[in-house]
Enzyme design. Structure first.
Site, PDB file in Angstrom:
ATOM      1  N   ARG A  10       0.797  -1.223   0.000  1.00 44.75           N
ATOM      2  CA  ARG A  10       0.000   0.000   0.000  1.00 44.75           C
ATOM      3  C   ARG A  10       0.832   1.276   0.000  1.00 44.75           C
ATOM      4  NH1 ARG A  10      -2.728  -3.934   1.674  1.00 44.75           N
ATOM      5  NH2 ARG A  10      -0.750  -4.464   2.607  1.00 44.75           N
ATOM      6  N   THR A  11       1.803   1.360   0.891  1.00 45.21           N
ATOM      7  CA  THR A  11       2.480   2.643   1.082  1.00 45.21           C
ATOM      8  C   THR A  11       3.290   2.998  -0.163  1.00 45.21           C
ATOM      9  OG1 THR A  11       2.601   2.063   3.413  1.00 45.21           O
ATOM     10  CG2 THR A  11       3.926   3.934   2.695  1.00 45.21           C
TER      11      THR A  11
ATOM     12  N   LYS B 107      26.246  -4.372  -0.559  1.00 41.26           N
ATOM     13  CA  LYS B 107      27.725  -4.378  -0.637  1.00 41.26           C
ATOM     14  C   LYS B 107      28.329  -3.680   0.575  1.00 41.26           C
ATOM     15  CE  LYS B 107      27.160  -3.300  -5.471  1.00 41.26           C
ATOM     16  NZ  LYS B 107      27.412  -2.145  -6.319  1.00 41.26           N
TER      17      LYS B 107
ATOM     18  N   ARG C  65      11.229   3.595   3.762  1.00 38.92           N
ATOM     19  CA  ARG C  65      10.820   2.588   4.767  1.00 38.92           C
ATOM     20  C   ARG C  65      12.054   1.748   5.071  1.00 38.92           C
ATOM     21  NH1 ARG C  65       5.614  -1.268   4.670  1.00 38.92           N
ATOM     22  NH2 ARG C  65       4.703   0.733   5.225  1.00 38.92           N
TER      23      ARG C  65
ATOM     24  N   HIS D  62       4.779   5.484  11.820  1.00 41.35           N
ATOM     25  CA  HIS D  62       4.319   5.414  10.418  1.00 41.35           C
ATOM     26  C   HIS D  62       3.397   6.620  10.234  1.00 41.35           C
ATOM     27  CE1 HIS D  62       3.229   3.933   6.581  1.00 41.35           C
ATOM     28  NE2 HIS D  62       2.858   2.710   6.881  1.00 41.35           N
TER      29      HIS D  62
HETATM   30  N1   CP Z   1      -0.396  -0.156   5.860  1.00 37.65           N
HETATM   31  C1   CP Z   1       0.815  -0.371   5.299  1.00 37.65           C
HETATM   32  O1   CP Z   1       1.818   0.269   5.669  1.00 37.65           O
HETATM   33  O2   CP Z   1       0.814  -1.301   4.312  1.00 37.65           O
HETATM   34  P1   CP Z   1       2.097  -1.770   3.491  1.00 37.65           P
HETATM   35  O3   CP Z   1       3.034  -2.439   4.475  1.00 37.65           O
HETATM   36  O4   CP Z   1       1.579  -2.689   2.431  1.00 37.65           O
HETATM   37  O5   CP Z   1       2.748  -0.529   2.924  1.00 37.65           O
END
Ligand code: CP
Length: 306
Positions: free
Chosen positions: A53-54, A82, A103, A131
């Site tokens: 999603r993100t 590396k 991320r 998040h």
């Molecule tokens: N909700 C969320 O962060 O989903 P993903 O891990 O798929 O990005």
């Protein structure tokens, strides 16, 4: 505080008026799905951890605003393999793009990236920590489906220890009036002290229980989370807690008629698909709200809107 060139790292950096401003811009973005606001801008998506999603909603948001996207979905294809440090990687990548979304499994990695970079950095999840863009879309979803962000009883269920989405959301909702939390989790996965203390300092009430049905009739929103296998240091500990909560139709006789069930997704087995078509389930709509909210953030931080 203005958003132009600002890093989006922690929900603690947002005032109530900041939160409401992002939601207002997101609502405007939803009314005008496509535009050329970010033409000529490039987003770098650096995903050192899996995401559906993100990463895809940031990509779609950027492309719907006529911007471009480059990046990676796994560290396996990068020079991190590396031995390149995150700091050095960021010093390189900032020369190729206008804004970074990152991320990474390490807590504090997004903050480190923002210190390395002269361009803006957005945290798309740093380990079990935070998040913040998920939180903004969660607030947007609550506002849309409940019509308010005040006067709410919010249940948070599942892995509250490692679940970064519930950490950020609890802090964000603490800005609003007459909020009460119900933290529903086994003792080993309870909401961490840092967040309980932050709520207590602001006078925000919360109850803790292991039993959903003790409190489910009080709730306006039930925010379910996955027990996150990948965060457990000991796989045997995970085995103890996996499948501990499973929402199914038996819940429907123990809730208010207008309860909304949310989940950041992905789910494993904590929400039965038999709930998907009920009026209570808003988790797919919630994921869709990532588009207007992430458009708003990109446009604000890149100075395309104020
Ligand atoms: N909700 C969320 O962060 O989903 P993903 O891990 O798929 O990005």
């Amino acid at each position: 505080m203005p958003f132009k060139n600002r890093d989006i790292i922690s929900i603690y950096d947002f005032s109530k008026s900041d939160l409401l401003h992002v939601l207002k811009v997101a609502a405007a973005m939803e009314k005008t799905p496509r535009s050329s606001l970010l033409k000529g801008k490039i987003l770098g998506t650096l995903f050192f951890e899996p995401s559906t999603r993100t990463r895809l909603s940031f990509t779609s948001a950027m492309e719907q605003l006529d911007g471009q996207v480059m990046g990676f979905a796994t560290s396996a294809v990068t020079s991190a393999r590396k031995g390149e440090t995150l700091w050095d990687s960021i010093k390189m990548i900032e020369q190729y793009v206008d804004i970074i979304v990152i991320r990474h499994p390490q807590e504090g990695s997004a903050r480190l990236a923002s210190e390395a970079a002269k361009i803006p950095v957005i945290n798309a999840g740093d380990g079990s920590n935070q998040h913040p863009t998920q939180t903004l879309l969660d607030l947007y979803t609550i506002q849309k489906t409940k019509g308010r962000l005040d006067n709410l009883k919010i249940g948070m269920l599942g892995d509250l220890k490692y679940g970064r989405t519930v950490h950020s959301l609890a802090i964000a909702l603490s800005h609003f009036t007459n909020i009460k939390f119900y933290f529903i989790a086994p003792d080993a996965l309870r909401m961490p002290k840092e967040y309980r203390d932050a709520l207590s300092e602001k006078g925000v009430p919360f109850e803790e229980t292991e039993n959903l049905f003790e409190v489910s009739k009080d709730l306006d929103v039930l925010y379910a989370t996955r027990i996150q296998k990948e965060r457990f240091p000991d796989p045997l500990e995970y085995e103890k807690y996996k499948g501990i909560y499973r929402l199914d139709k038996t819940l429907l006789t123990h809730i208010k008629p207008d309860l909304r069930i949310m989940h950041p997704l992905p789910r494993v087995d904590e929400i039965s698909p038999e709930l998907d078509d009920t009026k209570h389930a808003v988790y797919f709509e919630q994921a869709g709200n990532g588009i207007p909210v992430r458009k708003a953030l990109l446009a604000l931080v890149l100075g395309a809107v104020k």
